[in-house]
Design a protein around this motif. Structure first.
Motif, PDB file in Angstrom:
ATOM      1  N   ASP A   1       0.819  -1.219   0.000  1.00  0.00           N
ATOM      2  CA  ASP A   1       0.000   0.000   0.000  1.00  0.00           C
ATOM      3  C   ASP A   1       0.847   1.261   0.000  1.00  0.00           C
ATOM      4  OD1 ASP A   1       0.902  -0.357   2.565  1.00  0.00           O
ATOM      5  OD2 ASP A   1      -1.001   0.049   3.550  1.00  0.00           O
ATOM      6  N   GLY A   2       2.125   1.121  -0.374  1.00  0.00           N
ATOM      7  CA  GLY A   2       2.942   2.289  -0.656  1.00  0.00           C
ATOM      8  C   GLY A   2       3.798   2.837   0.460  1.00  0.00           C
ATOM      9  N   LEU A   3       3.888   2.168   1.614  1.00  0.00           N
ATOM     10  CA  LEU A   3       4.712   2.667   2.702  1.00  0.00           C
ATOM     11  C   LEU A   3       6.175   2.277   2.498  1.00  0.00           C
ATOM     12  CD1 LEU A   3       2.619   2.041   5.949  1.00  0.00           C
ATOM     13  CD2 LEU A   3       2.890   4.152   4.652  1.00  0.00           C
ATOM     14  N   PRO A   4       7.114   3.164   2.871  1.00  0.00           N
ATOM     15  CA  PRO A   4       8.542   2.816   2.782  1.00  0.00           C
ATOM     16  C   PRO A   4       8.962   1.984   3.987  1.00  0.00           C
ATOM     17  CG  PRO A   4       8.301   5.066   3.563  1.00  0.00           C
ATOM     18  CD  PRO A   4       6.908   4.560   3.309  1.00  0.00           C
ATOM     19  N   LEU A   5       9.440   0.779   3.738  1.00  0.00           N
ATOM     20  CA  LEU A   5       9.865  -0.128   4.805  1.00  0.00           C
ATOM     21  C   LEU A   5      11.395  -0.156   4.829  1.00  0.00           C
ATOM     22  CD1 LEU A   5       7.399  -3.089   4.005  1.00  0.00           C
ATOM     23  CD2 LEU A   5       7.006  -1.114   5.514  1.00  0.00           C
ATOM     24  N   VAL A   6      11.992   0.647   5.687  1.00  0.00           N
ATOM     25  CA  VAL A   6      13.447   0.669   5.815  1.00  0.00           C
ATOM     26  C   VAL A   6      13.898  -0.671   6.385  1.00  0.00           C
ATOM     27  CG1 VAL A   6      15.400   1.748   6.981  1.00  0.00           C
ATOM     28  CG2 VAL A   6      13.559   3.157   6.041  1.00  0.00           C
ATOM     29  N   SER A   7      14.816  -1.317   5.697  1.00  0.00           N
ATOM     30  CA  SER A   7      15.197  -2.687   6.035  1.00  0.00           C
ATOM     31  C   SER A   7      16.713  -2.837   5.988  1.00  0.00           C
ATOM     32  CB  SER A   7      14.546  -3.682   5.064  1.00  0.00           C
ATOM     33  OG  SER A   7      13.138  -3.512   5.039  1.00  0.00           O
ATOM     34  N   TYR A   8      17.193  -3.954   6.547  1.00  0.00           N
ATOM     35  CA  TYR A   8      18.628  -4.223   6.607  1.00  0.00           C
ATOM     36  C   TYR A   8      18.875  -5.679   6.236  1.00  0.00           C
ATOM     37  CZ  TYR A   8      18.413   0.244   8.882  1.00  0.00           C
ATOM     38  OH  TYR A   8      18.153   1.561   9.137  1.00  0.00           O
ATOM     39  N   LEU A   9      19.768  -5.865   5.263  1.00  0.00           N
ATOM     40  CA  LEU A   9      20.057  -7.193   4.711  1.00  0.00           C
ATOM     41  C   LEU A   9      21.511  -7.548   4.965  1.00  0.00           C
ATOM     42  CD1 LEU A   9      19.178  -9.624   2.844  1.00  0.00           C
ATOM     43  CD2 LEU A   9      20.084  -8.252   0.942  1.00  0.00           C
ATOM     44  N   THR A  10      21.726  -8.725   5.531  1.00  0.00           N
ATOM     45  CA  THR A  10      23.076  -9.258   5.715  1.00  0.00           C
ATOM     46  C   THR A  10      23.158 -10.584   4.985  1.00  0.00           C
ATOM     47  OG1 THR A  10      23.246  -8.213   7.889  1.00  0.00           O
ATOM     48  CG2 THR A  10      24.836  -9.931   7.388  1.00  0.00           C
ATOM     49  N   LEU A  11      24.144 -10.718   4.104  1.00  0.00           N
ATOM     50  CA  LEU A  11      24.330 -11.935   3.326  1.00  0.00           C
ATOM     51  C   LEU A  11      25.569 -12.686   3.801  1.00  0.00           C
ATOM     52  CD1 LEU A  11      23.730 -10.546  -0.286  1.00  0.00           C
ATOM     53  CD2 LEU A  11      22.136 -11.897   1.087  1.00  0.00           C
ATOM     54  N   PRO A  12      25.540 -14.013   3.740  1.00  0.00           N
ATOM     55  CA  PRO A  12      26.766 -14.772   4.021  1.00  0.00           C
ATOM     56  C   PRO A  12      27.869 -14.346   3.064  1.00  0.00           C
ATOM     57  CG  PRO A  12      24.861 -16.227   3.834  1.00  0.00           C
ATOM     58  CD  PRO A  12      24.413 -14.884   3.371  1.00  0.00           C
ATOM     59  N   ARG A  13      29.066 -14.348   3.541  1.00  0.00           N
ATOM     60  CA  ARG A  13      30.170 -13.838   2.707  1.00  0.00           C
ATOM     61  C   ARG A  13      30.336 -14.616   1.415  1.00  0.00           C
ATOM     62  NH1 ARG A  13      35.067 -11.200   5.778  1.00  0.00           N
ATOM     63  NH2 ARG A  13      36.181 -12.446   4.260  1.00  0.00           N
ATOM     64  N   HIS A  14      30.050 -15.905   1.453  1.00  0.00           N
ATOM     65  CA  HIS A  14      30.270 -16.697   0.242  1.00  0.00           C
ATOM     66  C   HIS A  14      29.294 -16.336  -0.870  1.00  0.00           C
ATOM     67  CE1 HIS A  14      26.805 -19.051   1.618  1.00  0.00           C
ATOM     68  NE2 HIS A  14      26.772 -19.599   0.418  1.00  0.00           N
ATOM     69  N   ALA A  15      28.167 -15.691  -0.521  1.00  0.00           N
ATOM     70  CA  ALA A  15      27.143 -15.372  -1.515  1.00  0.00           C
ATOM     71  C   ALA A  15      27.177 -13.922  -1.964  1.00  0.00           C
ATOM     72  CB  ALA A  15      25.760 -15.714  -0.966  1.00  0.00           C
ATOM     73  N   GLU A  16      28.072 -13.100  -1.395  1.00  0.00           N
ATOM     74  CA  GLU A  16      28.139 -11.695  -1.785  1.00  0.00           C
ATOM     75  C   GLU A  16      28.610 -11.567  -3.233  1.00  0.00           C
ATOM     76  OE1 GLU A  16      30.737  -9.998   1.092  1.00  0.00           O
ATOM     77  OE2 GLU A  16      29.142  -9.639   2.563  1.00  0.00           O
ATOM     78  N   VAL A  17      28.010 -10.618  -3.949  1.00  0.00           N
ATOM     79  CA  VAL A  17      28.390 -10.326  -5.336  1.00  0.00           C
ATOM     80  C   VAL A  17      29.140  -9.003  -5.330  1.00  0.00           C
ATOM     81  CG1 VAL A  17      27.563  -9.900  -7.676  1.00  0.00           C
ATOM     82  CG2 VAL A  17      26.363 -11.546  -6.216  1.00  0.00           C
ATOM     83  N   PRO A  18      30.418  -8.973  -5.703  1.00  0.00           N
ATOM     84  CA  PRO A  18      31.193  -7.728  -5.647  1.00  0.00           C
ATOM     85  C   PRO A  18      30.509  -6.609  -6.428  1.00  0.00           C
ATOM     86  CG  PRO A  18      32.635  -9.607  -6.070  1.00  0.00           C
ATOM     87  CD  PRO A  18      31.229 -10.119  -6.162  1.00  0.00           C
ATOM     88  N   GLY A  19      30.400  -5.454  -5.777  1.00  0.00           N
ATOM     89  CA  GLY A  19      29.810  -4.297  -6.423  1.00  0.00           C
ATOM     90  C   GLY A  19      28.292  -4.297  -6.463  1.00  0.00           C
ATOM     91  N   GLN A  20      27.661  -5.359  -5.979  1.00  0.00           N
ATOM     92  CA  GLN A  20      26.202  -5.439  -5.979  1.00  0.00           C
ATOM     93  C   GLN A  20      25.727  -5.814  -4.571  1.00  0.00           C
ATOM     94  OE1 GLN A  20      24.368  -7.483  -9.438  1.00  0.00           O
ATOM     95  NE2 GLN A  20      26.465  -7.800 -10.178  1.00  0.00           N
TER      96      GLN A  20
END
Length: 644
Positions: free
Chosen positions: A363-382
């Protein structure tokens, strides 16, 4: 690279006692005090500023829950700390001489809860204390003589939820809850009472006094009246309460913190957080200091303590991948000295970055969120991309009138290290984003607040970050409720859930509110339904997971403290009984010496170990076997066990 290439971080390094906790400098600047383990339990230690920390000496000898929250008195003699009994939240105030000696309970009243006002330099030998021994709902104000321990009544509380105190320890303003959920600000002058201003129900959470100028009449308030986000506004208590001067405001976030001058108590800086914390200066009083500290590449820093002349500060410093450290900053000469790392065992550990983002709700509300990924799955620059769909843990914060924020978070690091993506969402009713976002959660437990969580999970699946077949919902307090509701409302969405001290029955939750929450009771009723109306009770029943337990189709782990005064053990007991009656397996862990969460490290680590095993079975992540002695002394009682 595979997950196995990332070293396993020991649980005990994340959730055990820090090597040292927070540090406070004495008002005179001669001494440093910090918490650190003594025989495995956190206690208070002191040393002279500039001395080797190895020369510090312990001044308390607690053997129970530990001493972590403390402050210096201005008498040059005592350190003060607060402590309850096994999580019952009946907090007592203790004093211990910094030179060593007996620790005294300054509020030795069974079943009574104490709180303090900030220590005042003008009255070095005394503190102002609030005690609810006469009326459990409304604590009276006492003046405490630190040397003798004598308590002298300053004011009997006739129904106020809080007070503003001047430099002479005199209450000048009281916050009085109104029947409609609003708040009256009442001027106090001896026995005289004069209503100065009424805060409407919609503004109560975001509008409150921030500080009182030393002149006794200029009041600085965080104020959302006539706007959405809370601004910093000054008022003349002898003038028109409708004519304030706006000092600062933020377009997207509430002003959440105010730094004040120690002598005048006038604001000198303010903070606000949308995705990341911002610090804004008011004038040049500390501009050179802030610019210097910002230039040192410290990460996010905050002032932990200040000397009475404000020439020396202790700083707490951290980033998302740098655990907290303590620094000493001497403003004369701009000398910055690192004191210690709180968690030195994590130096060199494979810690994962936390990324801030904003997801749009349906319904259009901004949901400020925080994402932590395992290091093995991180994509450099993304930063918001994963190399593969991952098992995901949706970590729901408590409150619900609280918020998640960017920074070092041991739970995020632990879960990411075990192979899980971690997503934390500031759903509607979270604080810091304005009153319309906050009040959008009224009546929406199990409604649109749940929709926000589902929308965030859907985003993660659509982005290729989360594997839709390996989703877990987990949280404590309100987050525990969200877990129970999520498993009942969406039986096929989550592969499992972890509920920590979460309410299952909103009717019994409302009926067991601690008496000291009386002033805030109407806020809870706005969120879950009013207990004294037919419509409110119907909403409570409709949104209570205990009545839908038969819908749960996926594994559930429940953790509970037996002494929890907020979400009583009966909430978890009811849910477990309902699941058993419906033939639904559940694992239930009870701690007889804990309250609203698990404070003793052995207990906390034991529950995390159980959770690791639970998640590994249901999400196919990895877990760490219990190490010898890792949870010695834990009191976990496995009431029900469905783990294989």
């Amino acid at each position: 690279m595979p997950l196995s290439d990332t070293a396993l971080i020991p649980r005990a390094d994340l959730f055990g006692n820090p090597e040292r906790g927070g540090c406070q400098i004495s008002p005179c600047g001669r001494w440093l005090a910090f918490s650190a383990p003594r025989d495995g339990v956190m206690n208070l230690w002191v040393c002279e500023r500039g001395a080797d920390l190895a020369e510090a000496r312990p001044i308390t000898a607690d053997r129970g829950r530990g001493v972590t929250e403390f402050f210096w008195a201005y008498d040059g003699v005592h350190l003060m700390f607060m402590q309850d009994s096994n999580g019952d939240e009946n907090v007592h105030l203790f004093a211990v001489p910094t030179a060593g000696g007996e620790t005294r309970d300054m509020t030795p009243f069974p079943g009574v809860r104490a709180s303090t006002f900030p220590a005042e330099r003008k009255h070095p030998g005394t503190l102002l204390v609030m005690l609810n021994k006469r009326d459990p709902r409304y604590p009276d104000i006492f003046r405490l003589d630190l040397a003798s321990g004598e308590l002298t009544l300053v004011m009997e509380n006739s129904g106020f939820g809080g007070f503003v105190i001047n430099d002479d320890y005199r209450p000048v303003l009281g916050m009085q809850p109104q029947p409609d959920g609003g708040m009256a600000l009442v001027k106090l002058d001896g026995d005289k009472r004069e209503t100065w201003r009424i805060i409407d129900e919609c503004d109560v959470t975001n509008t409150r006094p921030a500080s009182l100028h030393a002149d006794g009449r200029t009041l600085y308030m965080l104020d959302s009246r006539g706007r959405d986000t809370a601004a910093l506004v000054s008022y003349d208590l002898l003038g028109d309460p409708d004519k304030g001067t706006v000092i600062a405001e933020h377009p997207r976030a509430d002003i959440s913190g105010v730094w004040t001058d120690l002598e005048s108590h006038a604001p000198i800086a303010w903070t606000a957080t949308f995705e990341r914390r911002e610090v804004h200066l008011l004038g040049d009083q500390i501009r050179a200091d802030v610019e210097f500290l910002d230039s040192q590449n410290l990460g996010e820093w905050s002032v932990a303590s200040r000397t009475s002349d404000d020439r020396m500060w202790t700083l707490r410093v951290a980033t998302d991948v740098n655990p907290p450290s303590m620094y000493l900053y001497e403003r004369d000469g701009m000398v910055l000295t690192k004191l210690y790392d709180m968690l030195p065992k994590l130096a060199g550990a494979p810690l994962a970055h936390m990324h801030a983002l904003t997801i749009t709700s349906r319904d259009g509300l901004p949901l400020v969120s925080y994402l932590t990924l395992p290091r093995h799955a991180e994509v450099p620059g993304q930063p918001l991309a994963s190399s593969e769909p991952l098992p995901l843990v949706l970590l729901v914060h408590g409150g619900p009138r609280m918020r998640d924020a960017w920074g070092f978070n041991v739970t995020h690091q632990w879960l990411a290290n075990r192979g899980y993506a971690v997503l934390a969402v500031n759903f509607r009713a979270s604080t810091g984003f304005g009153k319309s976002f906050l009040t959008a959660g009224d009546g929406e437990w199990g409604g649109k607040m749940d929709d926000d969580l589902v929308d965030a999970v859907s985003w993660a699946v659509e982005q290729g970050i989360a594997d839709r077949n390996r989703l877990c919902i987990m949280g404590g307090s309100y987050g525990g409720y969200a877990t129970l509701w999520g498993l009942t409302a969406h039986p096929d969405l989550y592969a499992c859930g972890v509920d920590i001290v979460g309410p299952s029955n909103l009717e019994t939750l409302a009926g067991s509110i601690p008496p000291y929450w009386e002033a805030a009771k109407n806020q809870l009723y706005r969120m879950i339904g009013h207990a004294e109306t037919t419509e409110g009770r119907a909403l409570m029943r409709e949104r209570s997971p205990v009545h839908r337990a038969g819908r749960i189709a996926r594994p559930l782990l429940i953790g509970q403290g037996a002494n929890d005064p907020r979400v009583k053990q009966a909430e978890s007991d009811q849910m477990v009984a309902a699941m058993k009656a419906n033939g639904v397996p559940v694992t239930y862990v009870l701690y007889p010496d804990e309250g609203h969460g698990f404070r003793r490290p052995a207990n906390n680590i034991r529950f995390q170990a159980i959770t690791e095993e639970f998640l590994a079975q249901n999400l196919v992540g990895r877990s760490e076997p219990l190490a010898p002695g890792e949870v010695d002394g834990n009191t976990a009682v496995i009431v029900e066990n469905s783990l294989t």
